[in-house]
Motif scaffolding. Structure first.
Motif, mmCIF file in Angstrom:
data_model
loop_
_atom_site.group_PDB
_atom_site.id
_atom_site.type_symbol
_atom_site.label_atom_id
_atom_site.label_comp_id
_atom_site.label_asym_id
_atom_site.label_seq_id
_atom_site.Cartn_x
_atom_site.Cartn_y
_atom_site.Cartn_z
ATOM 1 N N UNK A 82 -3.203 2.413 -1.098
ATOM 2 C CA UNK A 82 -3.681 2.729 -2.452
ATOM 3 C C UNK A 82 -3.123 4.044 -2.969
ATOM 4 N N UNK A 83 -2.607 4.888 -2.075
ATOM 5 C CA UNK A 83 -2.048 6.182 -2.493
ATOM 6 C C UNK A 83 -0.621 6.064 -3.005
ATOM 7 N N UNK A 84 -0.019 4.886 -2.886
ATOM 8 C CA UNK A 84 1.361 4.676 -3.317
ATOM 9 C C UNK A 84 1.414 3.769 -4.538
ATOM 10 N N UNK A 85 1.991 4.225 -5.655
ATOM 11 C CA UNK A 85 2.127 3.331 -6.814
ATOM 12 C C UNK A 85 2.890 2.058 -6.483
ATOM 13 N N UNK A 86 3.828 2.134 -5.548
ATOM 14 C CA UNK A 86 4.634 0.960 -5.204
ATOM 15 C C UNK A 86 3.884 -0.041 -4.343
ATOM 16 N N UNK A 87 2.848 0.413 -3.634
ATOM 17 C CA UNK A 87 2.136 -0.455 -2.696
ATOM 18 C C UNK A 87 0.684 -0.683 -3.081
ATOM 19 N N UNK B 168 5.177 9.276 -0.991
ATOM 20 C CA UNK B 168 6.481 9.171 -0.329
ATOM 21 C C UNK B 168 6.317 8.866 1.150
ATOM 22 N N UNK B 169 5.349 9.491 1.802
ATOM 23 C CA UNK B 169 5.093 9.221 3.213
ATOM 24 C C UNK B 169 4.752 7.757 3.431
ATOM 25 N N UNK B 170 3.824 7.231 2.653
ATOM 26 C CA UNK B 170 3.400 5.843 2.809
ATOM 27 C C UNK B 170 4.569 4.896 2.522
ATOM 28 N N UNK B 171 5.316 5.182 1.461
ATOM 29 C CA UNK B 171 6.468 4.336 1.116
ATOM 30 C C UNK B 171 7.522 4.357 2.214
#
Length: 458
Positions: free
Chosen positions: A266-271, A360-363
Motif C-alpha cells: 500500500x506504500x507504493x503507488x505502483x503496487x 522505492x524500496x517496496x518497488x
C-alpha cells in the motif's frame, strides 16, 4: 561498571558489528558450524567476573561461525528482511537509553517518537488516520492482538462480560482463507478461539468472495471474525479486500488483516492495487522487519476503533493511574507491560527513507523478485508456479524429488538461501526478496546458484 568499561565494551561491539556487516557481501549464507561446537566454545559459567570487553570478544568469536547471513542481499529464505543502517543505529540507541516504553509519563521521549511513527505508518499505508497503533514483538503477536480486540468487541456486542471467561459465552466463529498463514492460526489458538473454518481460494491463494458469502450465510447472526491476508506466503498476492470486507461487514463480522509483509504494498503507488480496499478492515497486523527492513522485534498492530482496542487490552492498578494523558498508556494496547522502544527504529527508518524512499524500496524488492523469476524460468525443467506480483516466487521442477534435491543442493552450496515448501500439493522451492540490499548482481548470483544446483542433481 565504570565509564571506561562501557566505552571498551561498546567499542568492541562496534568493531565486531562492522566486521560482520562488511562480510555479508562475500561470506557463505549458511552457518559454518553447528550448535554442539558453539556450545563447547561458550564454555562453562566462571567462578568470578570477566571484563566486559573480553566478554564481547568471546561472544563474537564463539558465535560468528554459527551465524547465517540473514542480512545479505542473497538471503531469500522465509520472509526475513535485512536491517537498514539507520535502523540498526537507532536500535543501538534504544538499547543504550534503556527506556521502558510501556508508560507515557516516565518516557516522554520515546513515547512521543512512537506516536509520530504510528501516525506516519497510517499515512503511508492509507489506513484511517484516527486508528490506534501499537508496537509488539512481531506479526504473530500483532495478529494475536488484533484478533483479541475483535473477540472482545464481538462479545460486548452480544452482551457478554469477558470477566466471566469464554467457556460459557457466545461461540465466536472464525473464517479464514484455505491458505491462511500459520502465524494467524497460532494467534487464533492463543486467543482461545476455535480453529478457523477454511474458505475456498483461487490458484494464487486469494479468498473467493462467493465462498465467503456462502460461509457467512451458513450461520447468520453468529459472532464471527474473518481473517484476510495481505501477502500470500507463496504467491505474494493479497485477498480482494474491496469485495470481501463489505460482505463480512454486512453480516456483522470483525475483519482482521494479516499483512505481515504484503500490507507494505500500500506504500507504493505502483503496487497499491494489490491492497485495494484493505483500509475498510477493523484491524491490521504487519511487521516492520519484513519489508521496511527494521531490526527484529518490530511488529505493528493497528485497530480502527481505538476505544475497542484499549478496552480489550488494558490493565489497571492504583500505582499506574497517574501515568495517563487521557489516551491511554502504550501497555494498554499490547499484551505486555514492559518493553523496549520498538517504534524508535521505525521512526528513524521512515525519516531516512521518506515517502518516496519507502515506495522505492517496496518497488525494488518486487522488481528483484520478477528478475529472479525470469532468470530461473529459463533454467531447463524449472517452472514458476505463481503470478509474481510482489516479492514471492514459487518454483517447481519436473517432480517433487527433483525439486527437493535442487533445494538441498542450493543450501549445501551456500551462495544463496532459498528454502523448500509445499504448495498446491507439490514440493516447491520458495524464495522471498525482502532485503533492501538485494542488487542485480545478487539476482544473478541467485539464478546461477539454482542453475548449478539443477546441474548437480542431473
Amino acid at each position: 561498571m565504570s565509564d571506561f568499561e562501557y566505552q571498551a565494551a561498546l567499542d568492541r561491539a562496534h568493531a565486531h558489528s562492522l566486521e560482520w556487516i562488511g562480510s555479508l557481501g562475500t561470506r557463505a549464507i549458511t552457518a559454518r558450524v553447528g550448535m554442539a561446537e558453539i556450545e563447547t566454545h561458550l564454555g562453562t559459567l566462571p567462578d568470578g567476573p570477566t571484563e566486559a570487553a573480553v566478554v564481547i570478544d568471546e561472544l563474537a568469536r564463539a558465535i560468528e561461525p554459527g551465524l547465517a547471513a540473514h542480512g545479505s542481499g542473497r538471503f531469500f529464505g522465509f520472509v526475513i528482511g535485512g536491517a537498514h543502517p539507520v535502523a540498526i543505529a537507532a536500535d543501538w540507541l534504544v538499547s543504550s537509553w534503556d527506556q521502558n516504553a510501556g508508560m507515557l509519563s516516565p518516557t516522554p521521549g520515546v513515547s512521543a517518537t512512537e506516536r509520530v511513527a504510528g501516525r506516519w505508518l497510517l499515512d503511508l499505508l492509507g489506513l484511517p488516520g484516527d486508528a490506534s497503533v501499537a508496537f509488539v514483538t512481531g506479526a504473530t503477536t500483532a495478529n494475536l492482538t488484533g484478533i483479541m480486540v475483535g473477540r472482545s468487541a464481538l462479545l460486548r456486542r452480544a452482551g457478554w462480560d469477558e470477566d466471566r471467561g469464554l467457556a460459557d459465552g457466545p461461540r465466536i466463529r472464525v473464517l479464514a482463507g484455505a491458505e491462511v498463514h500459520t502465524s494467524a492460526l497460532q494467534a487464533v489458538r492463543y486467543a482461545g478461539l476455535p480453529r478457523p473454518e477454511l474458505v475456498a481460494v483461487d490458484d494464487q491463494g486469494r479468498m473467493l468472495p462467493a465462498a465467503l458469502e456462502a460461509a457467512l450465510e451458513a450461520a447468520p447472526g453468529q459472532p464471527t471474525i474473518v481473517l484476510l491476508q495481505a501477502g500470500n506466503i507463496h504467491s505474494g498476492d493479497s485477498d480482494p479486500f474491496d469485495a470481501l470486507i463489505p460482505a463480512a461487514h454486512r453480516h456483522g463480522a470483525w475483519v482482521h488483516v494479516d499483512g505481515a509483509f504484503g500490507l507494505w504494498g500500500a506504500a507504493s503507488p505502483a503496487l497499491r492495487h494489490l491492497t485495494r480496499g484493505v483500509e475498510l478492515a477493523d484491524s491490521w497486523a504487519t511487521d516492520a522487519h519484513k519489508t521496511l527492513n527494521v531490526p527484529h522485534d518490530s511488529g505493528v498492530v493497528i485497530v480502527r476503533d481505538r476505544a475497542a482496542h484499549r478496552a480489550a487490552m488494558s490493565m489497571h492498578a492504583p500505582y499506574l493511574a497517574h501515568f495517563d494523558d487521557g489516551g491511554g498508556n502504550p501497555y494498554e494496547y499490547v499484551p505486555e507491560m514492559s518493553r523496549r522502544a520498538r517504534g524508535v527504529p521505525v521512526w528513524a527508518t521512515l525519516l531516512a527513507l521518506g515517502r518516496s524512499g519507502v515506495a522505492d524500496l517496496v518497488d525494488r524488492l518486487s522488481l528483484r523478485a520478477r528478475q529472479l523469476a525470469e532468470g530461473i524460468a529459463a533454467i531447463p525443467g524449472a517452472r514458476i508456479l505463481n503470478e509474481v506480483v510482489f516479492t514471492q516466487v514459487a518454483i517447481a521442477f519436473e517432480h517433487d524429488e527433483r525439486t527437493r534435491a535442487v533445494t538441498d543442493a542450493i543450501l549445501a552450496d551456500g551462495e544463496v538461501w532459498m528454502s523448500g515448501s509445499e504448495w498446491h500439493g507439490r514440493a516447491v522451492l520458495r524464495l522471498s526478496v525482502s532485503n533492501w540490499q538485494t542488487s542485480e548482481r545478487d539476482v544473478h548470483r541467485g539464478i546461477e546458484a539454482v542453475r548449478r544446483a539443477n546441474a548437480v542433481v542431473d
